[in-house]
Design an enzyme around this catalytic site. Sequence first.
Site, PDB file in Angstrom:
ATOM      1  N   SER A 313      -1.300   8.669  -0.884  1.00  0.00           N
ATOM      2  CA  SER A 313      -0.037   8.635  -0.144  1.00  0.00           C
ATOM      3  C   SER A 313      -0.221   8.131   1.299  1.00  0.00           C
ATOM      4  CB  SER A 313       0.613  10.026  -0.191  1.00  0.00           C
ATOM      5  OG  SER A 313       1.962   9.961   0.142  1.00  0.00           O
ATOM      6  N   ASP A 324      -5.879  -4.405   5.896  1.00  0.00           N
ATOM      7  CA  ASP A 324      -5.135  -5.672   5.906  1.00  0.00           C
ATOM      8  C   ASP A 324      -5.096  -6.325   7.285  1.00  0.00           C
ATOM      9  OD1 ASP A 324      -4.676  -5.419   3.244  1.00  0.00           O
ATOM     10  OD2 ASP A 324      -2.489  -5.442   3.348  1.00  0.00           O
ATOM     11  N   LYS A 338      -0.441   6.581  -4.971  1.00  0.00           N
ATOM     12  CA  LYS A 338       0.893   7.191  -4.832  1.00  0.00           C
ATOM     13  C   LYS A 338       1.603   6.443  -3.708  1.00  0.00           C
ATOM     14  CE  LYS A 338       4.005  10.830  -4.332  1.00  0.00           C
ATOM     15  NZ  LYS A 338       4.987  10.277  -3.414  1.00  0.00           N
TER      16      LYS A 338
END
Length: 415
Positions: A313, A324, A338
Amino acid sequence: MGFMQKQVFRLGFSVLMAFCLALGLLIQPATALTDEQKLVSEVWRIVNRSYLDETFNHQNWAAVRQKALEKPLNDQKATYAAIQKMLQSLDDPFTRFLDPEQYRSLQVNTSGELTGVGLQIALDPQTGTLQVVTPIEGSPADQAGIRPRDRILKIEGISTENLTLDEAAARMRGSIGSLVTLLIEREGEGEIEVRVMRDRIALNPVVADLRLSPEGTPIGYLRLSQFNANASMELAHAISSLEKKGAAAYILDLRNNPGGLLQSGIEIARLWLNSGTVVYTVNRQGIQGSFESFGPALTDDPLVILVNQGTASASEILAGALQDNGRAQLIGETTFGKGLIQSLFELSDGSGLAVTIAKYETPQHRDINKLGIKPDTVITQEPIKREQIATEADLQYKAALELLNKNSVVSGVGK
């Protein structure tokens, strides 16, 4: 008024009257809905308006409503059962109905799945089985040896097969000092019965320490166990303190961190980023919003993040954001997966509805849900004891130290 005009007027008037009568016939049944039918319709409308999947699991959602209202709904129990059946057709364990008691307890607890034994739980999307995301550090479940990905088959002898998340959590709650027996199934080990004593779960989310690499480089080790309301502030204090002590690189340990508050994950990403997108939220219309970092970061020192199957999560949002943006290298195992956002709605009778309204995407538009985040360097390891974390016995931690040294990324960093 001429004859032709009168005829047109009469015709128009009679068509209008016929339309009104037809409309009246259409409207009449809606005004005669019982309170039970109104509650079913209320749930249907909320899902119709806001649910993430506009195909509603490839079914005619209007027909689902029709079917739910066909059977007589004589009492609250029948109504709640009809609502649950309607929602089950979506095949989404996170979109669920909460009776008034469950709704109140979910409002009290930010995660809704944190229980008196210290377990974060989820339903496996593929099999529907009740699964451990991770035990909270130091909790009774953690001390009893329960691990991420363990499947909970029975609670006090009751099968979990047809239980919702909230029903399972409620069965594991209880007074401090009382015992609960869980039947666990573990990959490669079969079924294990575990007895856990319930307790109050104390959460101190940050562990911070200055370590020396084998080559003598001062490295700040940070372990974050949960994203609660204090996590960002506590981590900021820890980074500032380690900077003053001369840390030249960092290891951020997110292993077995089940997540928590989205806002906390975003704030922590901003501690490390001078600029860039942290996360996108995507609803059924497409990109709904994004969260950005505006800097300045607390440190530009090299960073390695440790992740595993219990990283879930908000942890995945943080790891994905820093990976990224090229801010951190990830080491460990693919994370839990999740990546859905739920919104909570209060219904007219005091019950509640949790509805999946959006999903997360990383800055490079990677979908987290069911896929997880893959680390740059994959290193699997058998479960280790709590006291072995970040020691010689911890292969993932050792790999992080080696990466920081091998790349010579820390050489020449001045303070």
